[in-house]
Design an enzyme around this catalytic site. Structure first.
Site, PDB file in Angstrom:
ATOM      1  N   ASP A 360       1.264  -1.026  -0.381  1.00  0.00           N
ATOM      2  CA  ASP A 360      -0.149  -0.408   0.087  1.00  0.00           C
ATOM      3  C   ASP A 360       0.802   0.640   0.813  1.00  0.00           C
ATOM      4  OD1 ASP A 360      -2.441   1.413   1.025  1.00  0.00           O
ATOM      5  OD2 ASP A 360      -3.076  -0.060   0.730  1.00  0.00           O
ATOM      6  N   ASP A 361       0.515   2.528   0.555  1.00  0.00           N
ATOM      7  CA  ASP A 361       0.610   3.986   0.319  1.00  0.00           C
ATOM      8  C   ASP A 361       2.214   3.539   0.969  1.00  0.00           C
ATOM      9  OD1 ASP A 361       1.349   6.166   0.668  1.00  0.00           O
ATOM     10  OD2 ASP A 361      -0.611   6.700   1.371  1.00  0.00           O
ATOM     11  N   ARG A 437      -6.725  15.916   3.330  1.00  0.00           N
ATOM     12  CA  ARG A 437      -5.205  15.061   3.858  1.00  0.00           C
ATOM     13  C   ARG A 437      -4.559  15.230   3.248  1.00  0.00           C
ATOM     14  NH1 ARG A 437      -3.942   8.351   2.232  1.00  0.00           N
ATOM     15  NH2 ARG A 437      -4.228   8.379   4.262  1.00  0.00           N
ATOM     16  N   LYS A 470      -3.990  -0.637  -6.135  1.00  0.00           N
ATOM     17  CA  LYS A 470      -4.640  -0.405  -5.896  1.00  0.00           C
ATOM     18  C   LYS A 470      -4.927   1.288  -6.175  1.00  0.00           C
ATOM     19  CE  LYS A 470      -6.667  -0.152  -0.955  1.00  0.00           C
ATOM     20  NZ  LYS A 470      -5.779   0.325   0.763  1.00  0.00           N
ATOM     21  N   TRP A 471      -6.610   1.353  -6.795  1.00  0.00           N
ATOM     22  CA  TRP A 471      -6.056   3.482  -7.538  1.00  0.00           C
ATOM     23  C   TRP A 471      -7.330   3.747  -6.524  1.00  0.00           C
ATOM     24  CZ3 TRP A 471      -5.420   4.530 -13.064  1.00  0.00           C
ATOM     25  CH2 TRP A 471      -6.033   5.995 -13.182  1.00  0.00           C
ATOM     26  N   ASP A 472      -6.593   4.748  -5.915  1.00  0.00           N
ATOM     27  CA  ASP A 472      -6.810   5.343  -4.674  1.00  0.00           C
ATOM     28  C   ASP A 472      -7.526   7.338  -4.926  1.00  0.00           C
ATOM     29  OD1 ASP A 472      -7.887   5.572  -2.004  1.00  0.00           O
ATOM     30  OD2 ASP A 472      -6.105   5.006  -0.388  1.00  0.00           O
ATOM     31  N   MET A 473      -8.543   7.722  -4.051  1.00  0.00           N
ATOM     32  CA  MET A 473      -8.650   8.829  -4.218  1.00  0.00           C
ATOM     33  C   MET A 473      -9.256   9.410  -2.840  1.00  0.00           C
ATOM     34  SD  MET A 473     -11.944  10.401  -6.137  1.00  0.00           S
ATOM     35  CE  MET A 473     -11.930  12.256  -6.976  1.00  0.00           C
ATOM     36  N   ASN A 474      -8.542   9.805  -1.968  1.00  0.00           N
ATOM     37  CA  ASN A 474      -8.179  10.101  -1.066  1.00  0.00           C
ATOM     38  C   ASN A 474      -9.166  11.814  -0.605  1.00  0.00           C
ATOM     39  OD1 ASN A 474      -8.331   8.436   0.411  1.00  0.00           O
ATOM     40  ND2 ASN A 474      -5.650   8.142   0.086  1.00  0.00           N
ATOM     41  N   CYS A 520     -10.639   2.315  -4.912  1.00  0.00           N
ATOM     42  CA  CYS A 520     -10.551   2.663  -4.236  1.00  0.00           C
ATOM     43  C   CYS A 520     -11.150   4.253  -3.722  1.00  0.00           C
ATOM     44  CB  CYS A 520      -9.571   2.452  -3.190  1.00  0.00           C
ATOM     45  SG  CYS A 520      -8.950   3.003  -0.926  1.00  0.00           S
ATOM     46  N   ASP A 542     -12.985   1.760   4.726  1.00  0.00           N
ATOM     47  CA  ASP A 542     -11.603   2.026   5.125  1.00  0.00           C
ATOM     48  C   ASP A 542     -11.474   1.130   6.906  1.00  0.00           C
ATOM     49  OD1 ASP A 542     -10.147   3.037   4.076  1.00  0.00           O
ATOM     50  OD2 ASP A 542      -9.871   5.061   4.729  1.00  0.00           O
TER      51      ASP A 542
HETATM   52  C1  DGJ Z   1      -7.043   5.244   1.575  1.00  0.00           C
HETATM   53  C2  DGJ Z   1      -7.366   3.981   1.946  1.00  0.00           C
HETATM   54  O1  DGJ Z   1      -9.244   3.306   2.127  1.00  0.00           O
HETATM   55  C3  DGJ Z   1      -6.911   3.132   2.987  1.00  0.00           C
HETATM   56  O2  DGJ Z   1      -7.039   1.590   2.590  1.00  0.00           O
HETATM   57  C4  DGJ Z   1      -4.710   2.667   2.256  1.00  0.00           C
HETATM   58  O3  DGJ Z   1      -4.862   2.612   1.007  1.00  0.00           O
HETATM   59  C5  DGJ Z   1      -4.540   4.390   2.685  1.00  0.00           C
HETATM   60  N1  DGJ Z   1      -5.523   5.384   1.874  1.00  0.00           N
HETATM   61  C6  DGJ Z   1      -3.432   4.481   2.625  1.00  0.00           C
HETATM   62  O4  DGJ Z   1      -2.952   6.516   2.092  1.00  0.00           O
END
Ligand code: DGJ
Length: 730
Positions: A360-361, A437, A470-474, A520, A542
């Site tokens: 992961d990150d 964030r 795993k393509w994330d967007m936070n 994600c 999460d």
């Molecule tokens: C949010 C994701 O939902 C988590 O599973 C993890 O990948 C974090 N971001 C990493 O910054």
């Protein structure tokens, strides 16, 4: 022209055999769209508008349907507002939520759409509409999925007016319920770490708006609805009309009960801050809107959607296969990843049967926390002095595939990318850009940004043996400015951004066909039928706390297939400070696509033994869980028990999961009646934990569904699982 049109229509009706999925009945000017179990009928009314006539259970005879007929106007209501138009523009005497609202550059803000022509081809129907005055065309595309009992609507708005048209609202379509009141709406809302909570409430006169204004699908609401009549449906019985929108940008669903007691659901692009200018010759396509009907309750409506997603939506739809058991490093190591640490976790993960190891990150740029590094997608040399290759080779040698976390749409102001291209972040000039964030959003609507992101990801995947991203967007959108574009173009950002995310994923997949992707967004912020066309699974939430997960998963399963629902087993105490047993956590996660996200360095030998056993069981049943039929037997929203049962496609295996939340007054857990089995068949019963009451070995489907099963469940957060193998047909 008119005669030509009639000849064309006549020809098409001759060419539409009575068994075809789409038929045009020239005599009544009706189109009949048919799936295995449902009919949808629409026709041309006296006003030459296209009007919905029927949506429900399949009708035996199309002759029974009358031509589209406009109800008679009365004071303060017009004919057109009382007709259930398939695509009402905002124009004339119409007051309900429109499907289309435009503004022409001569100041006209009125659009009235009339039938022009149509074309039937196989399972597709196209109907062309035109404004009464201008060459503004709307093409309604219908696709029937006969084996899946789903109909898709999608619309193309075409400007040939010779002028620029500003589209102010563009909806994918409207679904009409049979007239009357007393309907009940089911819908999903939530928040970060509490996604997909199921709500049920009566539909009242007025509007209920479900939407996202956040730039992506959102945790707060999900573009799915189900409507039943008189609150009479349950999991097994009752009429349910349902639908979902395939769009990962700003979306809106308006459930409206108009003053004539007509319930309707309009869905498409969110018209909030919307403005899509079309020059002469340009067009705008809306997202796909799906709908279905069943008279077998909410359970069947979900199963219809699950089958449809597996067979028509997901990237492996041509040959659906099961998801691998995954390990993810996030909860174990957060940003503190390095080669030695990841290798150590990988060795332990391999021992319990993990098939895909995901880092992961934290692996790139100056990413030591969430304050820096996003945008700099090169491997951090301190953490990985040998690049990613050494780790990936070790993972592969252990018999696992390797996956990597990325968050391509984002940039930390503390990054080389931002220092080089501060203008790439979404912003308005001379105004603060909100960080969430500690990050800003790259303006994916811009072609240069889109190309940059594509080439960075392409390079990463080309240079390394990466089987999964795993393509994330936070974060969500704020200050959605695009100052580099001409002012009339700037609000296209809402649409172009999401379309360019789709395009990058599509191009990556085309170039790297073996690679799979998880969507994600800080958990389940980007889950919808649009993203699911291009990703293999989604990160559900999460919140990995097993008891909370029961209700998150329950809501998720209303609309989305268990196969795409990633569920990790993680450490305790977890969210809410709650601790549950490792076995309970496994059972909850095994109801979807199993992953493990615990810190394996903290596990005891006993934990490893239990985990290997549970992963072994999961591999035995995953085909049933992922590709089979789900029956929700007890909802976590009612009472002390949650129970879900899965039946394999061929009916040879069934699996039952049961969870007691909190026992009171020494009451035994209620009897669980199974469903979807063959009354006359015999099933071998295997209680994997000895919690099944009695010494049942082989019993009939009739016993399982009528006598039911009792479990020795007690205390707090207890769980059990039973596997049933069909051994004989009596
Ligand atoms: C949010 C994701 O939902 C988590 O599973 C993890 O990948 C974090 N971001 C990493 O910054």
């Amino acid at each position: 022209m008119y005669r030509l049109c009639l000849i064309w229509i006549g020809l098409m009706s001759v060419l539409s055999p009575a068994s075809a999925a789409v038929r045009y009945v020239a005599a009544s000017k009706l189109w009949i769209l048919e799936t295995g179990k449902t009919s949808y009928a629409l026709g041309i009314n006296e006003l030459n508008a296209v009007q919905n006539v029927y949506w429900g259970k399949r009708l035996a005879r199309e002759e029974d349907l009358s031509a589209a007929h406009t109800p008679r106007r009365f004071a303060f209501e017009s004919d057109e507002s009382l007709a259930n138009e398939e695509y009402p523009g905002w124009g004339g005497m119409r007051y309900a939520e429109p499907c289309l609202k435009v503004s022409l550059d001569d100041g006209t803000r009125d659009v009235v759409l009339k039938y022009v022509s149509h074309q039937v081809s196989g399972e597709d129907l196209e109907i062309k509409l035109k404004d009464i005055r201008y060459d503004l065309f709307v093409v309604l595309h219908y696709r029937v999925f006969p084996h899946n009992d789903i109909i898709r609507k999608q619309v193309s708005i075409q400007n040939r007016t010779g002028k620029t048209v500003l589209v102010e609202s563009a909806q994918s379509g409207v679904w009409y319920l049979p007239e009357g009141d007393g309907y009940r709406l089911s819908y999903l809302t939530g928040r970060w770490a509490g996604e997909t909570q199921l709500n049920r409430e009566p539909i009242q006169p007025g509007k209920k708006v479900l939407e996202s204004r956040r730039g992506n699908t959102s945790h707060q609401a999900n573009p799915w609805f189900a409507i039943d009549y008189q609150g009479a449906a349950d999991e097994e019985h009752g009429r349910v009309w349902f639908g979902a929108l395939g769009w990962s940008g700003n979306w809106k669903m308006v459930v409206e009960q108009a003053s004539n007691r007509q319930v309707r659901v309009v869905a498409g692009y969110n018209d909030f801050d919307f403005g899509y200018s079309l020059k002469n010759g340009e067009s705008l396509d809306t997202p796909p809107l799906y709908g279905g009907f069943t008279d077998q309750g909410f359970g069947e409506s979900s199963r219809i959607l699950h089958r449809f997603e597996r067979e028509q939506i997901l990237p492996d739809r041509a040959a659906p296969h099961v998801r691998p058991v995954l390990y993810n490093s996030w909860e174990a190591t957060t940003f503190h990843v390095d080669e030695a640490g990841q290798k150590q976790l990988a060795e332990k993960a391999a021992k319990i049967g993990v098939e895909l190891f995901v880092m992961d990150d934290g692996w790139f740029g100056q990413r030591n926390d969430d304050k820096a590094g996003l945008g700099d997608w090169s491997v951090n040399p301190k953490k990985f002095p040998n690049g990613l290759k050494s780790l990936i080779d070790s993972v592969n040698k252990l018999g696992m595939k390797f996956g990597l976390w990325v968050e391509p749409e984002m940039v930390n102001p503390n990054s080389d990318l931002y220092r080089a291209h501060p203008d790439w972040a979404i912003h308005f000039n001379d105004r603060p850009r909100t960080e969430s964030r500690n990050q800003c959003i790259l303006n994916m609507a811009r072609d240069d940004v889109k190309e940059h992101i594509f080439s960075v990801l392409d390079k990463l995947v080309s240079e390394n043996n990466i089987a999964f991203l795993k393509w994330d967007m936070n974060r969500h959108f704020t200050e959605p400015g695009w100052p580099e574009a001409a002012v009339p173009e700037q609000r296209k950002l809402w649409v172009k951004y999401a379309n360019n995310v789709y395009e990058v994923i599509d191009r990556l997949r085309a170039k790297h066909p073996g690679m799979e992707i998880e969507s994600c967004s800080g958990g389940g912020g980007r889950v919808d039928l649009g993203i699911l066309q291009r990703v293999d699974q989604v990160w559900t939430s999460d919140n990995t706390e097993a008891f909370d997960r029961l209700s998150i998963q329950n809501g998720f399963s209303q609309a989305y297939a268990p196969k795409v629902m990633m569920a990790w087993v993680t450490d305790v105490p977890n969210m809410n400070g709650r601790s549950t047993s490792l076995q309970y956590r496994f059972l909850v996660s095994m109801m979807g696509s199993l992953g493990i996200g615990a810190n394996l360095n903290h596990w005891t030998d006993a934990d490893f033994t239990l985990a290997s056993r549970m992963v072994g069981y999961y591999k035995r049943i995953r085909n049933t869980v992922q590709q089979g039929d789900l029956h929700r037997l007890f909802s976590p929203l009612q009472g002390e028990l949650t129970a879900n049962q899965y039946v394999s496609k061929d009916g040879k295996q069934a699996v039952l999961f049961a969870f007691l939340h909190s026992q009171q007054f020494r009451y035994p857990a209620p009897t669980i009646y199974l469903r979807g089995l063959d009354e006359r068949a015999l099933y071998r019963v295997e209680s994997i934990d000895g919690k099944l009451e009695g010494k049942l070995k082989t019993v009939s489907g009739s016993y399982l569904m009528n006598r039911g099963l009792d479990f020795k469940l007690g205390g707090d957060f207890d769980g059990a699982m039973v596997i049933l193998e069909r051994v004989a047909d009596r």
